[in-house]
Write an enzyme that holds these catalytic residues in place. Structure first.
Site, mmCIF file in Angstrom:
data_model
loop_
_atom_site.group_PDB
_atom_site.id
_atom_site.type_symbol
_atom_site.label_atom_id
_atom_site.label_comp_id
_atom_site.label_asym_id
_atom_site.label_seq_id
_atom_site.Cartn_x
_atom_site.Cartn_y
_atom_site.Cartn_z
ATOM 1 N N MET A 17 0.690 -1.023 0.301
ATOM 2 C CA MET A 17 0.298 -0.007 -0.441
ATOM 3 C C MET A 17 1.001 1.011 -0.103
ATOM 4 S SD MET A 17 -2.815 -0.899 2.788
ATOM 5 C CE MET A 17 -2.139 -1.853 3.882
ATOM 6 N N ALA A 18 0.889 2.277 -1.102
ATOM 7 C CA ALA A 18 1.918 3.029 -0.985
ATOM 8 C C ALA A 18 1.235 3.608 -0.414
ATOM 9 C CB ALA A 18 1.045 3.889 -2.597
ATOM 10 N N GLN A 70 8.319 -4.478 -5.105
ATOM 11 C CA GLN A 70 6.912 -4.441 -5.728
ATOM 12 C C GLN A 70 7.554 -3.662 -6.509
ATOM 13 O OE1 GLN A 70 3.072 -2.657 -5.726
ATOM 14 N NE2 GLN A 70 2.480 -4.713 -5.904
ATOM 15 N N CYS A 100 -2.574 -1.556 -9.584
ATOM 16 C CA CYS A 100 -2.798 -0.178 -9.575
ATOM 17 C C CYS A 100 -3.322 0.754 -9.760
ATOM 18 C CB CYS A 100 -1.810 0.865 -8.943
ATOM 19 S SG CYS A 100 -1.745 2.294 -8.036
ATOM 20 N N ASN A 200 -7.378 -11.164 -2.930
ATOM 21 C CA ASN A 200 -7.163 -9.287 -2.172
ATOM 22 C C ASN A 200 -8.487 -9.029 -2.346
ATOM 23 O OD1 ASN A 200 -5.982 -6.690 -3.304
ATOM 24 N ND2 ASN A 200 -5.826 -7.096 -0.606
ATOM 25 N N ASP A 202 -11.445 -6.633 0.911
ATOM 26 C CA ASP A 202 -12.878 -6.419 1.511
ATOM 27 C C ASP A 202 -12.327 -7.642 2.773
ATOM 28 O OD1 ASP A 202 -13.924 -4.142 -0.127
ATOM 29 O OD2 ASP A 202 -15.296 -6.221 -0.912
ATOM 30 N N ARG A 225 -6.704 -2.402 3.200
ATOM 31 C CA ARG A 225 -7.430 -1.444 4.112
ATOM 32 C C ARG A 225 -7.514 -2.019 5.487
ATOM 33 N NH1 ARG A 225 -11.948 0.582 0.553
ATOM 34 N NH2 ARG A 225 -11.499 -1.477 -0.192
#
Length: 322
Positions: A17-18, A70, A100, A200, A202, A225
């Site tokens: 995650m950036a 990555q 992305c 990946n 939810d 998230r």
């Protein structure tokens, strides 16, 4: 499950995650049970041209068990060069970002835009997998939009060109992060290829993790998230999936202790000035739903020093334990 020569026991991974999955956060999630973690995405072109920030992004933490590096880019040769250069940082996997949705990435032909260029995507995967001996994986989406759902096609291309595993986010690029994850497309990809598939999207609690495994047949899950302000999610999932145990909710005091530990680690790596500014973002997640959380977030936006954060964290912990 195995990804080429790498063996994993629980298959509970932290997604790249950036701006979030830096060394401090990856180490924290590892301590709570993440078996595999992936760096923030690095521009292959920038990296090969000597970008200094790339080195910071790719450096693994001492506490990480297995770190994937990555990369994103559009040129097969440059991607291959970057992959070789990544080996200096001793990653266990090279992961290629083809999912992305961010305009600054997808808008330049990389990330999810490669879903629209399956032939080029195959050339990139082949070039990278031919350049390094460690496993090469690919992260993709359902498709660019609902009119061009091609995750199965791209997965078959990825496998043919040397990918050792594929992570599938069950949304299109057009959806970004809205709507619900499509379990069926992940299941279709799993049925179409012989390499491991990582589900990946939810995954926020025990039930959604179990549902991802049940509905898709995936070999592992990748959490994004759902881990924000919630690194102990890995501990909860491990207990639930391995032992059918539901752990008690984390107390407000533990939340604040972990938040302080997290921010302190960021400061250790990046200095207090940067760490305290990044703390504002993380604090919003750690204090979500807590009594006094909104006031806490307003106050922290003015803080310059860790001692200020520490004092307020203990105060809010006390208020929420009453």
């Amino acid at each position: 499950m195995k990804i080429k020569n790498l063996e994993f026991q629980n298959g509970i991974f932290l997604a790249p995650m950036a701006g979030i999955a830096d060394k401090a956060f990856r180490e924290l999630c590892t301590d709570f049970g993440a078996e595999y973690t992936v760096t923030e995405m690095v521009s292959a072109k920038g990296f090969t041209m000597g970008d200094k920030k790339s080195a910071e992004l790719l450096t693994p933490g001492e506490r990480e068990k297995c770190t994937g590096a990555q990369l994103f880019g559009t040129e097969p040769e440059v991607m291959a060069q970057a992959a070789v250069k990544c080996l200096e940082y001793k990653p266990c996997i090279i992961d290629i970002n083809m999912g992305c949705p961010a305009p600054k990435v997808a808008g330049n032909g990389a990330g999810a835009s490669l879903m629209k260029e399956p032939e080029l995507a195959g050339e990139i995967i082949k070039a990278v997998s031919s350049a390094v001996e460690i496993p090469v994986t690919v992260k993709i989406r359902k498709g660019w939009d609902e009119e061009s759902v091609n995750a199965v096609e791209l997965a078959e291309i990825a496998e043919k060109n040397g990918a050792a595993a594929i992570t599938v986010h069950g949304r299109t690029r057009a959806q970004m992060y809205s709507g619900k994850v499509d379990y069926d497309i992940i299941r279709q990809v799993k049925s179409a290829v012989g390499i491991p598939i990582i589900g990946n999207g939810d995954i926020t609690d025990e039930q959604s993790a179990a549902l991802m495994f049940e509905k898709t047949g995936c070999d592992a899950i990748m959490i994004a998230r759902g881990a924000l302000g919630n690194p102990w999610l890995f501990r909860r999932l491990k207990a639930y999936l391995e032992e059918c145990r539901v752990l008690p909710d984390v107390s407000a005091a533990e939340k604040m202790v972990v938040m302080l530990r997290h921010i302190q680690k960021i400061i250790e790596y990046k200095g207090e000035y940067t760490g305290m500014r990044e703390a504002r973002h993380h604090a919003a997640y750690y204090t979500k739903g807590m009594r006094g959380g909104a006031a806490f977030r307003r106050e922290i936006s003015t803080f310059e020093h860790f001692s200020q954060l520490e004092e307020l964290a203990f105060k809010i912990a006390k208020e929420n334990e009453l």
